[in-house]
Design a protein around this motif. Structure first.
Motif, PDB file in Angstrom:
ATOM      1  N   THR A  65      -3.932   6.538  -3.467  1.00 28.48           N
ATOM      2  CA  THR A  65      -2.812   5.983  -4.223  1.00 28.48           C
ATOM      3  C   THR A  65      -2.456   6.883  -5.396  1.00 28.48           C
ATOM      4  OG1 THR A  65      -3.626   3.777  -3.638  1.00 28.48           O
ATOM      5  CG2 THR A  65      -1.958   3.904  -5.367  1.00 28.48           C
ATOM      6  N   GLU A  66      -3.475   7.423  -6.068  1.00 24.46           N
ATOM      7  CA  GLU A  66      -3.270   8.235  -7.264  1.00 24.46           C
ATOM      8  C   GLU A  66      -2.559   9.553  -6.985  1.00 24.46           C
ATOM      9  OE1 GLU A  66      -7.074   5.811  -8.029  1.00 24.46           O
ATOM     10  OE2 GLU A  66      -6.038   6.727  -6.333  1.00 24.46           O
ATOM     11  N   THR A  67      -2.446   9.941  -5.706  1.00 21.60           N
ATOM     12  CA  THR A  67      -1.749  11.181  -5.337  1.00 21.60           C
ATOM     13  C   THR A  67      -0.573  10.887  -4.411  1.00 21.60           C
ATOM     14  OG1 THR A  67      -3.152  11.588  -3.408  1.00 21.60           O
ATOM     15  CG2 THR A  67      -3.913  12.492  -5.517  1.00 21.60           C
ATOM     16  N   CYS A  68      -0.004   9.683  -4.521  1.00 20.58           N
ATOM     17  CA  CYS A  68       1.090   9.244  -3.638  1.00 20.58           C
ATOM     18  C   CYS A  68       0.669   9.235  -2.173  1.00 20.58           C
ATOM     19  CB  CYS A  68       2.330  10.125  -3.826  1.00 20.58           C
ATOM     20  SG  CYS A  68       3.158   9.900  -5.406  1.00 20.58           S
ATOM     21  N   GLY A  69      -0.626   9.119  -1.928  1.00 21.85           N
ATOM     22  CA  GLY A  69      -1.128   9.008  -0.565  1.00 21.85           C
ATOM     23  C   GLY A  69      -1.197  10.305   0.200  1.00 21.85           C
ATOM     24  N   LEU A  70      -0.856  11.437  -0.447  1.00 26.65           N
ATOM     25  CA  LEU A  70      -0.786  12.711   0.264  1.00 26.65           C
ATOM     26  C   LEU A  70      -1.632  13.780  -0.413  1.00 26.65           C
ATOM     27  CD1 LEU A  70       3.093  12.825   0.723  1.00 26.65           C
ATOM     28  CD2 LEU A  70       1.431  12.210   2.482  1.00 26.65           C
TER      29      LEU A  70
ATOM     30  N   HIS B  94       0.850  -1.192   0.000  1.00 29.01           N
ATOM     31  CA  HIS B  94       0.000   0.000   0.000  1.00 29.01           C
ATOM     32  C   HIS B  94       0.881   1.235   0.000  1.00 29.01           C
ATOM     33  CE1 HIS B  94      -2.675   3.121   1.673  1.00 29.01           C
ATOM     34  NE2 HIS B  94      -3.584   2.495   0.977  1.00 29.01           N
ATOM     35  N   ILE B  95       0.421   2.302  -0.614  1.00 32.48           N
ATOM     36  CA  ILE B  95       1.234   3.509  -0.768  1.00 32.48           C
ATOM     37  C   ILE B  95       1.726   4.053   0.572  1.00 32.48           C
ATOM     38  CG2 ILE B  95      -0.738   5.112  -0.788  1.00 32.48           C
ATOM     39  CD1 ILE B  95       2.358   5.310  -3.084  1.00 32.48           C
ATOM     40  N   SER B  96       0.890   3.985   1.609  1.00 29.96           N
ATOM     41  CA  SER B  96       1.290   4.521   2.909  1.00 29.96           C
ATOM     42  C   SER B  96       2.402   3.698   3.537  1.00 29.96           C
ATOM     43  CB  SER B  96       0.084   4.580   3.861  1.00 29.96           C
ATOM     44  OG  SER B  96      -0.898   5.455   3.365  1.00 29.96           O
TER      45      SER B  96
ATOM     46  N   LEU C 228       2.625   7.562  15.360  1.00 29.04           N
ATOM     47  CA  LEU C 228       1.945   6.351  14.924  1.00 29.04           C
ATOM     48  C   LEU C 228       1.143   6.655  13.670  1.00 29.04           C
ATOM     49  CD1 LEU C 228       0.532   4.972  18.314  1.00 29.04           C
ATOM     50  CD2 LEU C 228       2.621   4.253  17.123  1.00 29.04           C
ATOM     51  N   GLU C 229       1.408   5.900  12.589  1.00 25.37           N
ATOM     52  CA  GLU C 229       0.607   6.006  11.379  1.00 25.37           C
ATOM     53  C   GLU C 229      -0.379   4.841  11.407  1.00 25.37           C
ATOM     54  OE1 GLU C 229       4.012   6.252  11.244  1.00 25.37           O
ATOM     55  OE2 GLU C 229       4.022   8.429  10.956  1.00 25.37           O
ATOM     56  N   THR C 230      -1.663   5.154  11.478  1.00 24.46           N
ATOM     57  CA  THR C 230      -2.678   4.128  11.699  1.00 24.46           C
ATOM     58  C   THR C 230      -3.778   4.174  10.643  1.00 24.46           C
ATOM     59  OG1 THR C 230      -4.151   5.486  13.058  1.00 24.46           O
ATOM     60  CG2 THR C 230      -2.311   4.416  14.182  1.00 24.46           C
TER      61      THR C 230
ATOM     62  N   CYS D 297      -4.117   9.151  11.254  1.00 26.35           N
ATOM     63  CA  CYS D 297      -4.968   8.078  10.764  1.00 26.35           C
ATOM     64  C   CYS D 297      -5.385   8.378   9.331  1.00 26.35           C
ATOM     65  CB  CYS D 297      -6.209   7.932  11.646  1.00 26.35           C
ATOM     66  SG  CYS D 297      -7.259   6.535  11.176  1.00 26.35           S
ATOM     67  N   GLY D 298      -5.226   7.397   8.465  1.00 22.95           N
ATOM     68  CA  GLY D 298      -5.611   7.574   7.065  1.00 22.95           C
ATOM     69  C   GLY D 298      -6.247   6.314   6.525  1.00 22.95           C
ATOM     70  N   GLY D 299      -6.506   6.308   5.225  1.00 26.34           N
ATOM     71  CA  GLY D 299      -7.063   5.133   4.569  1.00 26.34           C
ATOM     72  C   GLY D 299      -8.569   5.110   4.498  1.00 26.34           C
ATOM     73  N   ALA D 300      -9.225   5.618   5.543  1.00 27.45           N
ATOM     74  CA  ALA D 300     -10.686   5.648   5.598  1.00 27.45           C
ATOM     75  C   ALA D 300     -11.081   6.648   6.683  1.00 27.45           C
ATOM     76  CB  ALA D 300     -11.239   4.253   5.913  1.00 27.45           C
TER      77      ALA D 300
END
Length: 510
Positions: A307-312, A210-212, A250-252, A279-282
């Motif tokens: 993903t299409e923006t490099c996750g950022l 996953h990109i993150s 913490l990246e969650t 917290c990311g992803g959702a």
């Protein structure tokens, strides 16, 4: 002049302290120094060059998180080979669906995934070599020769560098193509104090496919930090890592955030080192965010990206007072706009519409899908995120739902995430997801899939009444569960916690 990724990481590793620990695997207890990482990555690169891998060739990855994965990714950068990262939970048919587009000559895998990769090789004509991290990979790092020279390009490539699958929440995953230029922009942003603290140790639990997860690895190397890898989420090990290595950030994803908020296990450990939780992803439920905020007494921020923006795309700056429920502000040098999904008219503060973004991190294309690529960008070059949201007077953005997920009931828009957040407040509901089911008369009916507590006697009417109860006025008539309630053992989610609604819809066809 910017260097290509191979030169960039070769320089990073050459300038690191040779005996400094680069990576530790918590489960296997294996570790690697920065010098060993350098030598092993050069050996893997030499072996790939010997078997004919050249610039632009595709190399596939099908593996759980592990040290060898990181080594091999860096080796591919040296050769300017394109890496295609696939979810190890995919079945053989799903792997083939993605790899048929990129046609990797080499696939790196592990003993856990070896059988399905062998089957893939036998049923296709493009996989020439398989490197098993637990078998022939070890022979290379033990006895192989190191690559002595890396080709010097006049500038970084605008061609393919990484292929990584989208989450596939509403349809089958797309193969997102990111360029070296995209990666360089993202690496620069990750160094910005806007993003995170500089740390001696980083914990990574998010999947490398996953990109993150990938960028946590690359950023840890960039900062010459110690990367502590946990391949599967195990509550005690997760807490042990934080305590032992004094993890600061913490990246969650929401499932881990919920664990931090509600699981009593964390009270057994000293987690006071934590100063920053992202917290990311959702979407993260506001009550979970508030609970973590009180429990850890630190900044708890939502990250918005794809993903299409490099996750950022967006995040509240460190140290700035943030707003619960918001995904923050656009990261510097990222252009954003909110438009009416139908008229494409640009909207103002507080108006709900589709969020569109433009930056050097926007993907090149969806591999093998020209139609989808063209549809992903508007006439001004903005990427159409498909997310519905708005921004307030302070420039903070709020995401309401996915454009494709919005339920149309009698012409009214119903946001699944709004209903899901309400359901999760019920003491007997462990998890929930809402979709729209087709109806000739009303268009779509909101339907809930619910995971209830194992000791609960909750029934369908209880859940429908909970949403509709007139005393609290929780939901208007349009937002109620007219499609019914189905109790399930679990809600299908992707690696970052996104609900896979397409799988829920498929269950109704059976």
């Amino acid at each position: 002049m910017a260097k290509n990724l191979g030169h960039m990481f070769l320089q990073i590793l050459n300038n690191a302290e040779l005996d400094q620990i680069a990576m530790i695997c918590k489960i296997s207890n294996a570790s690697l120094t920065y010098n060993e990482l350098l030598v092993n990555s050069l050996k893997i690169a030499k072996k790939m060059r010997d078997i004919g891998i050249e610039r632009g060739d595709v190399v596939g990855f099908v593996s759980e998180n592990r040290i060898e994965y990181c080594v091999s990714v860096i080796a591919c950068f040296y050769l300017q080979a394109v890496i295609h990262l696939m979810n190890p939970s995919y079945l053989k048919a799903e792997l083939q669906q993605g790899f048929d587009k990129s046609k990797p000559k080499v696939v790196f895998t592990s003993k856990e995934n070896f059988d399905k990769v062998i089957m893939l090789q036998q049923e296709t004509n493009y996989v020439e070599t398989i490197f098993n991290f637990d078998v022939n990979y070890l022979d290379i790092t033990k006895d192989g020769l190191a690559l002595k020279q890396i080709e010097l390009d006049p500038e970084i490539s605008i061609e393919r560098a990484i292929i990584i699958n989208s989450s596939g929440t509403t349809g089958y995953p797309q193969s997102v193509v990111l360029t070296q230029n995209n990666i360089h922009y993202a690496m620069e942003y990750l160094q910005d104090s806007y993003m995170q603290y500089k740390e001696k140790a980083k914990l990574v639990i998010l999947p490398f496919c996953h990109i993150s997860g990938l960028f946590i690895v690359l950023d840890a190397l960039q900062k010459k930090s110690k990367l502590v890898i946990l391949s599967k989420f195990k509550p005690d090990l997760y807490c042990e890592i934080i305590q032992e290595h004094k993890i600061v950030s913490l990246e969650t994803v929401p499932t881990i955030a919920t664990f931090l908020a509600r699981n009593p296990i964390i009270d057994k450990y000293n987690l006071t080192s934590v100063k920053n939780i992202v917290c990311g992803g959702a979407p993260l439920a506001q009550d979970i965010q508030n609970t973590i905020l009180k429990k850890f007494n630190c900044q708890v921020r939502q990250l918005y990206g794809m993903t299409e923006t490099c996750g950022l795309v967006m995040l509240a700056p460190i140290g700035e007072k943030w707003k619960v429920g918001s995904v923050g502000k656009p990261i510097p040098n990222i252009e954003t706009k909110v438009v009416d999904p139908l008229t494409k008219k640009k909207l103002n503060c507080g108006e709900l519409g589709e969020i569109c973004v433009k930056s050097g991190m926007n993907m090149k294309e969806y591999l093998g899908n020209i139609e989808a690529t063209l549809a992903a960008f508007d006439e001004e070059g903005f990427f159409r995120t498909g997310d519905i949201g708005y921004f307030d007077k302070d420039g903070y953005f709020f995401i309401n739902d996915r454009l494709k997920d919005v339920i149309k009931y009698k012409g009214y828009q119903v946001l699944p995430v709004e209903l899901e957040n309400m359901l999760l407040l019920h003491k007997d509901i462990v998890d929930a997801a809402v979709i729209g089911i087709a109806d000739e008369r009303f268009g779509e009916l909101p339907m809930a899939f619910v995971v209830k507590d194992k000791n609960s006697e909750l029934n369908e009417e209880d859940v429908k009444y909970y949403i509709a109860v007139p005393i609290i006025e929780r939901c208007s008539i349009n937002k109620q569960l007219h499609g019914g309630v189905k109790f399930v053992e679990s809600i299908p989610r992707g690696a970052t916690g996104k609900i896979l609604r397409r799988l829920l819809r498929e269950t109704l066809k059976k």
